[in-house]
Design an enzyme around this catalytic site. Structure first.
Site, short mmCIF file in Angstrom:
data_model
loop_
_atom_site.label_atom_id
_atom_site.label_comp_id
_atom_site.label_asym_id
_atom_site.label_seq_id
_atom_site.Cartn_x
_atom_site.Cartn_y
_atom_site.Cartn_z
N HIS A 104 0.83 -1.20 0.00
CA HIS A 104 0.00 0.00 0.00
C HIS A 104 0.87 1.26 0.00
CE1 HIS A 104 -3.01 -3.04 0.89
NE2 HIS A 104 -2.24 -3.43 1.88
N GLU A 278 1.89 -11.41 5.84
CA GLU A 278 0.92 -10.67 6.68
C GLU A 278 1.42 -10.86 8.11
OE1 GLU A 278 -1.58 -8.91 5.57
OE2 GLU A 278 -2.23 -9.73 3.64
#
Ligand code: ZN
Length: 314
Positions: A104, A278
């Site tokens: 991101h 993650e």
């Protein structure tokens, strides 16, 4: 909230680029059970694809002796070169190239039209990028990923590796997922790691590493990277457990800490060994307490670095 990597918007970046973004919290984004791994399909695409060369939000420096990271590099170029002006030390990773992909971008939320534009991921089309998630107290995933990625860069450079970041807080948004993949390909990286944190339900805890599935379509052909990527991922998962003490995810991957996906453009378009990690679930208060701790983020970076080192030295 330990915003120890926060730089007030009014501060001027020094010769080494620092992220500049507003303090407002992200909320309510990327809550799907499948995670927030950069390629999540959220919302319809809109607008023409125009995100490959975004304008920069970073003021030009007046420093008379810019660092290698700054010199002549357009803001849209991947960030390369050692973190200091010193040459890289010689070490066990000398001659190896690692691309780190901070998931991101803190600026994505201000560029929804651009990041919702569709890009070709070989097997289909997908949003250019997504905003990512945040803790309930507003610590954005995009800030977490940049912080861990910078720590990881330092650790790998200390071992002699050439490290390239796909973005270093030096773009207004993005890059798009297809460009993130192509940066690793262009560098002929020995290993690529995309750093993320998940946005799942409270009670869902732990980390998982996402491996590329075998896909073939358009520009996507992972046949040559499935096996080495799994090796890279297994070594990162093992070292992440050892260094951080975190357990593998209790909600994805049957507690192996490994998941395989065929829907992530960042993996599908890679021609070099690549995984996502993650690091935890930002929406779980216990995981969030870890993710917002600078000390824990250093451990996370070390766990990933040791996994990469183990893979490259095998
Ligand atoms: Zn993410």
């Amino acid at each position: 909230m330990r915003n120890d990597d926060f730089v007030p918007p009014t501060s001027r970046p020094g010769p080494r680029r620092r992220p500049v973004f507003a303090a407002a919290a992200l909320a309510g984004v990327c809550l799907t059970a499948t995670g927030c791994a950069g390629d999540g399909g959220q919302g319809p695409g809109a607008g023409a694809e125009s995100a490959s060369r975004p304008a920069t939000s970073v003021p030009s420096s007046s420093s008379p002796s810019p660092s290698p990271r700054q010199s002549s590099a357009a803001a849209a170029s991947p960030s390369t070169g050692p973190t200091s002006a010193r040459p890289l030390p010689r070490g066990p990773l000398t001659g190896r190239t690692v691309v780190i992909d901070p998931g991101h971008n803190p600026g994505n939320r201000d560029h929804t039209r651009e990041i919702n534009s569709q890009v070709d991921i070989g097997t289909g089309r997908k949003e250019c990028d997504t905003t990512g998630t945040a803790t309930n107290s507003g610590y954005a995933e995009a800030r977490f990923t940049l912080d861990v990625s910078r720590r990881l860069r330092t650790l790998l450079e200390e071992q002699g590796a050439k490290v390239v970041l796909t973005q270093d807080g030096d773009r207004a948004y993005g890059p798009c997922v297809d460009e993130r993949a192509r940066i690793g390909n262009k560098e002929k990286a020995d290993a690529v790691v995309s750093v993320h944190a998940d946005g799942s339900a409270t009670g869902n805890r732990g980390f998982h590493v996402i491996l590329p599935a075998a896909v073939n379509g358009g520009d996507a052909d992972t046949s040559k990277i499935v096996v080495p990527s799994r090796e890279l991922g297994v070594r990162i998962a093992g070292n992440f457990v050892r260094v951080t003490g975190s357990a593998p995810s209790n909600y994805i991957g049957d507690r192996t800490g490994l998941d395989t996906r065929n829907d992530l453009g960042g993996l599908n378009l890679s021609t070099v060994p690549k995984v996502f990690i993650e690091c935890g679930n930002m929406r779980d208060p216990e995981d969030a307490a870890l993710l917002t701790s600078a000390g824990w983020r250093q451990k996370a970076a070390l766990g990933i670095a040791e996994g990469i080192g183990s893979y490259l030295k095998r």
